[in-house]
Scaffold this active site. Structure first.
Site, PDB file in Angstrom:
ATOM      1  N   LYS A   9       0.839  -1.202   0.000  1.00 49.73           N
ATOM      2  CA  LYS A   9       0.000   0.000   0.000  1.00 49.73           C
ATOM      3  C   LYS A   9       0.883   1.265   0.000  1.00 49.73           C
ATOM      4  CE  LYS A   9      -3.718  -2.390   2.507  1.00 49.73           C
ATOM      5  NZ  LYS A   9      -4.593  -2.375   3.707  1.00 49.73           N
ATOM      6  N   TYR A  49     -12.442  -2.486  -2.709  1.00 56.74           N
ATOM      7  CA  TYR A  49     -12.934  -2.483  -1.317  1.00 56.74           C
ATOM      8  C   TYR A  49     -14.460  -2.531  -1.235  1.00 56.74           C
ATOM      9  CZ  TYR A  49      -8.258  -1.626   0.596  1.00 56.74           C
ATOM     10  OH  TYR A  49      -6.941  -1.737   0.973  1.00 56.74           O
ATOM     11  N   ASN A 112      -1.641  -0.300   7.370  1.00 62.20           N
ATOM     12  CA  ASN A 112      -1.130  -1.646   7.657  1.00 62.20           C
ATOM     13  C   ASN A 112      -0.331  -2.264   6.499  1.00 62.20           C
ATOM     14  OD1 ASN A 112      -3.230  -2.310   6.015  1.00 62.20           O
ATOM     15  ND2 ASN A 112      -4.385  -3.489   7.521  1.00 62.20           N
ATOM     16  N   HIS A 115      -1.881  -5.440   1.379  1.00 62.39           N
ATOM     17  CA  HIS A 115      -3.147  -6.159   1.209  1.00 62.39           C
ATOM     18  C   HIS A 115      -2.854  -7.548   0.663  1.00 62.39           C
ATOM     19  CE1 HIS A 115      -7.175  -7.214  -0.093  1.00 62.39           C
ATOM     20  NE2 HIS A 115      -6.594  -7.652  -1.204  1.00 62.39           N
ATOM     21  N   GLU A 126      -9.805  -9.426  -7.660  1.00 66.22           N
ATOM     22  CA  GLU A 126      -8.841  -8.354  -7.406  1.00 66.22           C
ATOM     23  C   GLU A 126      -7.767  -8.286  -8.499  1.00 66.22           C
ATOM     24  OE1 GLU A 126      -9.535  -8.706  -2.590  1.00 66.22           O
ATOM     25  OE2 GLU A 126      -7.622  -9.360  -3.421  1.00 66.22           O
TER      26      GLU A 126
HETATM   27  N1  LIG Z   1     -11.954  -0.107  11.828  1.00 66.29           N
HETATM   28  C1  LIG Z   1     -11.142   0.291  10.828  1.00 66.29           C
HETATM   29  N2  LIG Z   1     -10.732   1.561  10.756  1.00 66.29           N
HETATM   30  C2  LIG Z   1      -9.931   1.966   9.748  1.00 66.29           C
HETATM   31  N3  LIG Z   1      -9.484   1.163   8.759  1.00 66.29           N
HETATM   32  C3  LIG Z   1      -9.873  -0.109   8.810  1.00 66.29           C
HETATM   33  C4  LIG Z   1     -10.713  -0.601   9.836  1.00 66.29           C
HETATM   34  N4  LIG Z   1     -10.924  -1.916   9.601  1.00 66.29           N
HETATM   35  C5  LIG Z   1     -10.251  -2.209   8.484  1.00 66.29           C
HETATM   36  N5  LIG Z   1      -9.617  -1.132   8.017  1.00 66.29           N
HETATM   37  C6  LIG Z   1      -8.814  -1.018   6.824  1.00 66.29           C
HETATM   38  O1  LIG Z   1      -9.589  -1.567   5.771  1.00 66.29           O
HETATM   39  C7  LIG Z   1      -8.735  -2.437   5.073  1.00 66.29           C
HETATM   40  C8  LIG Z   1      -9.427  -3.554   4.370  1.00 66.29           C
HETATM   41  O2  LIG Z   1      -8.451  -4.313   3.714  1.00 66.29           O
HETATM   42  P1  LIG Z   1      -7.145  -4.837   4.489  1.00 66.29           P
HETATM   43  O3  LIG Z   1      -7.533  -6.029   5.279  1.00 66.29           O
HETATM   44  O4  LIG Z   1      -6.051  -4.932   3.519  1.00 66.29           O
HETATM   45  O5  LIG Z   1      -6.778  -3.672   5.526  1.00 66.29           O
HETATM   46  C9  LIG Z   1      -7.841  -3.031   6.146  1.00 66.29           C
HETATM   47  C10 LIG Z   1      -7.516  -1.807   6.961  1.00 66.29           C
HETATM   48  O6  LIG Z   1      -6.458  -1.072   6.354  1.00 66.29           O
END
Ligand SMILES: Nc1ncnc2c1ncn2[C@@H]1O[C@@H]2COP(=O)(O)O[C@H]2[C@H]1O
Length: 149
Positions: A9, A49, A112, A115, A126
């Site tokens: 990311k 998403y 984070n 993905h 995807e």
């Molecule tokens: N409660 C949350 N608040 C902010 N971002 C979130 C939350 N839950 C999920 N995400 C983001 O949404 C993303 C969905 O895809 P990922 O699992 O790659 O990583 C996840 C996080 O980066």
């Protein structure tokens, strides 16, 4: 053999972690079929998403993922979806075990780093959203006979 879609990311690209992340999957024995630096369009981000569309963080998720270049990849290997998910670690960095990518390098859930597809079906969707079919390269992995029985 399964294909999975992985994406460093914008935070991972800016922090100079592309090489470190790619190295982990290479060393695991997965085969890289495609990889490119790209800026995700708003339309691609919303498709990617789609399951989070109704969540309160959807807007910030879309602006974050479109805020700068990502490194999008397609990897192939036996059980590649499950293997890469465990190497990536839990979504919430405080739950991600040391030794996983998020456990080692991420601090916040909304930053984070990477993905990874959560199923073979998600991976297909995807990959189609980010790559044209002819961008995936088919080749024999020289180490395959040492990785698979
Ligand atoms: N409660 C949350 N608040 C902010 N971002 C979130 C939350 N839950 C999920 N995400 C983001 O949404 C993303 C969905 O895809 P990922 O699992 O790659 O990583 C996840 C996080 O980066």
């Amino acid at each position: 053999m399964e294909k999975t879609f992985l994406m460093v990311k914008p935070d991972g690209v800016q922090r100079g972690l592309i090489g470190e992340i790619v190295t982990r999957f290479e060393k695991k024995g997965l085969k890289l079929l495609a990889g490119k630096i790209m800026v995700v369009t708003e339309e691609q981000a919303k498709t990617h998403y789609i399951e989070h569309e109704s969540k309160p963080f959807f807007g910030s998720l879309i602006s974050y993922i479109t805020s700068g270049p990502v490194f999008a990849m397609v990897w192939e290997g036996k059980d590649s979806v499950a293997l890469t998910r465990s190497m990536i670690g839990a979504t919430k960095p405080t739950d991600a075990a040391p030794g996983t990518i998020r456990g080692d390098y991420a601090v916040e859930m909304s930053r984070n780093l990477i993905h990874g597809s959560d199923s073979v079906e998600s991976a297909e969707r995807e990959i189609a959203n980010m790559f044209k079919a002819d961008e995936l390269v088919s080749y024999e992995q020289a180490t395959a006979k040492w990785l698979y029985e």
